[in-house]
Design a protein around this motif. Structure first.
Motif, PDB file in Angstrom:
ATOM      1  N   HIS A   1       0.837  -1.199   0.000  1.00  0.00           N
ATOM      2  CA  HIS A   1       0.000   0.000   0.000  1.00  0.00           C
ATOM      3  C   HIS A   1       0.870   1.246   0.000  1.00  0.00           C
ATOM      4  N   TYR A   2       0.298   2.339  -0.511  1.00  0.00           N
ATOM      5  CA  TYR A   2       0.953   3.637  -0.476  1.00  0.00           C
ATOM      6  C   TYR A   2       0.288   4.484   0.601  1.00  0.00           C
ATOM      7  N   TYR A   3       1.086   5.322   1.260  1.00  0.00           N
ATOM      8  CA  TYR A   3       0.599   6.203   2.321  1.00  0.00           C
ATOM      9  C   TYR A   3       1.048   7.618   2.006  1.00  0.00           C
ATOM     10  N   LEU A   4       0.157   8.556   2.201  1.00  0.00           N
ATOM     11  CA  LEU A   4       0.428   9.954   1.924  1.00  0.00           C
ATOM     12  C   LEU A   4       0.035  10.793   3.124  1.00  0.00           C
ATOM     13  N   VAL A   5       0.994  11.503   3.711  1.00  0.00           N
ATOM     14  CA  VAL A   5       0.689  12.439   4.790  1.00  0.00           C
ATOM     15  C   VAL A   5       0.258  13.751   4.159  1.00  0.00           C
ATOM     16  N   VAL A   6      -0.904  14.233   4.550  1.00  0.00           N
ATOM     17  CA  VAL A   6      -1.407  15.522   4.084  1.00  0.00           C
ATOM     18  C   VAL A   6      -1.303  16.478   5.261  1.00  0.00           C
ATOM     19  N   ASN A   7      -0.373  17.410   5.147  1.00  0.00           N
ATOM     20  CA  ASN A   7      -0.067  18.311   6.261  1.00  0.00           C
ATOM     21  C   ASN A   7      -0.970  19.547   6.232  1.00  0.00           C
ATOM     22  N   GLU A   8      -2.246  19.297   6.259  1.00  0.00           N
ATOM     23  CA  GLU A   8      -3.271  20.342   6.290  1.00  0.00           C
ATOM     24  C   GLU A   8      -4.174  20.041   7.479  1.00  0.00           C
ATOM     25  N   GLU A   9      -4.370  20.996   8.341  1.00  0.00           N
ATOM     26  CA  GLU A   9      -5.172  20.761   9.536  1.00  0.00           C
ATOM     27  C   GLU A   9      -6.655  20.900   9.224  1.00  0.00           C
ATOM     28  N   VAL A  10      -7.335  19.759   9.277  1.00  0.00           N
ATOM     29  CA  VAL A  10      -8.772  19.694   9.021  1.00  0.00           C
ATOM     30  C   VAL A  10      -9.399  18.779  10.065  1.00  0.00           C
ATOM     31  N   THR A  11     -10.721  18.800  10.147  1.00  0.00           N
ATOM     32  CA  THR A  11     -11.410  17.891  11.056  1.00  0.00           C
ATOM     33  C   THR A  11     -11.336  16.466  10.505  1.00  0.00           C
ATOM     34  N   TRP A  12     -11.668  15.487  11.333  1.00  0.00           N
ATOM     35  CA  TRP A  12     -11.630  14.097  10.903  1.00  0.00           C
ATOM     36  C   TRP A  12     -12.578  13.871   9.728  1.00  0.00           C
ATOM     37  N   SER A  13     -13.773  14.416   9.798  1.00  0.00           N
ATOM     38  CA  SER A  13     -14.744  14.236   8.717  1.00  0.00           C
ATOM     39  C   SER A  13     -14.247  14.848   7.409  1.00  0.00           C
ATOM     40  N   GLU A  14     -13.625  16.010   7.487  1.00  0.00           N
ATOM     41  CA  GLU A  14     -13.062  16.638   6.288  1.00  0.00           C
ATOM     42  C   GLU A  14     -11.914  15.797   5.735  1.00  0.00           C
ATOM     43  N   ALA A  15     -11.089  15.241   6.632  1.00  0.00           N
ATOM     44  CA  ALA A  15      -9.978  14.389   6.208  1.00  0.00           C
ATOM     45  C   ALA A  15     -10.504  13.138   5.503  1.00  0.00           C
ATOM     46  N   ARG A  16     -11.545  12.541   6.061  1.00  0.00           N
ATOM     47  CA  ARG A  16     -12.121  11.337   5.434  1.00  0.00           C
ATOM     48  C   ARG A  16     -12.604  11.645   4.026  1.00  0.00           C
ATOM     49  N   SER A  17     -13.330  12.742   3.865  1.00  0.00           N
ATOM     50  CA  SER A  17     -13.839  13.128   2.546  1.00  0.00           C
ATOM     51  C   SER A  17     -12.702  13.411   1.567  1.00  0.00           C
ATOM     52  N   ALA A  18     -11.668  14.103   2.025  1.00  0.00           N
ATOM     53  CA  ALA A  18     -10.529  14.433   1.157  1.00  0.00           C
ATOM     54  C   ALA A  18      -9.789  13.170   0.729  1.00  0.00           C
ATOM     55  N   ALA A  19      -9.599  12.228   1.660  1.00  0.00           N
ATOM     56  CA  ALA A  19      -8.914  10.972   1.343  1.00  0.00           C
ATOM     57  C   ALA A  19      -9.695  10.188   0.286  1.00  0.00           C
ATOM     58  N   GLU A  20     -10.999  10.135   0.444  1.00  0.00           N
ATOM     59  CA  GLU A  20     -11.837   9.407  -0.509  1.00  0.00           C
ATOM     60  C   GLU A  20     -11.863  10.109  -1.868  1.00  0.00           C
TER      61      GLU A  20
END
Length: 168
Positions: free
Chosen positions: A23-42
């Motif tokens: 698997h590949y992993y990407l750290v996104v160094n942007e401070e967002v809420t968990w719900s926003e992070a989930r949506s962005a990842a998807e």
């Protein structure tokens, strides 16, 4: 799908592959809420990182050793504070790395998973907490078998290639 990748030849810049699962992993160094992070990842075609072993936990911690990261664990129900935790992918919740006295449901509303940067141990966090996050992409996600500069998943989705082996 091409818009999702903004014309970038796979893998997405900064994504790191873990040899143990491909698997590949990407750290996104942007401070967002968990719900926003989930949506962005998807939206990128992945999901918030899920952790299945101590080795995977250590690997993810090594990607950003000094910052807290939102992970793909959440508590959709169950007795507080430790019951009912799940992964966004639906895979079994078999491994945990809780920090001492965690999860504690502080304030009665901590239903999302955070990795503490300094230790790699876990904390339950609230709805409004904002932090960077880790996106996980499945093995093969960035394969480009026809060499056109786009991941095969994009070719299949756009109809320019057929999914001959049926793996999506």
């Amino acid at each position: 799908c091409e818009a999702c990748f903004d014309g970038v030849v796979a893998p997405i810049e900064g994504a790191v592959q873990w040899a143990q699962n491909g698997h590949y992993y990407l750290v996104v160094n942007e401070e967002v809420t968990w719900s926003e992070a989930r949506s962005a990842a998807e939206a990128l075609g992945g999901h918030l990182a899920t952790i299945g072993s101590a080795a995977e936990n250590l690997f993810v911690k090594s990607l950003a050793p000094e910052i807290g990261l939102a992970l793909g664990g959440y508590q959709p129900g169950g007795p507080e504070p430790a019951g009912g935790w799940a992964w966004v992918t639906g895979e079994p919740w078999t491994y945990t790395a809780w920090n001492s006295a965690e999860p504690n449901d502080s304030g009665g509303a901590e239903d999302y998973l955070q990795m503490i940067g300094s230790t790699g141990l876990w904390n339950d966090m609230g709805t409004t907490s904002a932090m960077p996050y880790v996106v996980e992409f499945p093995s093969g996600f960035f394969d480009d078998c026809n060499g056109n500069g786009l991941p095969d998943a994009c070719d299949v989705e756009s109809g320019t290639s057929t999914d001959c082996d049926g793996d999506g």
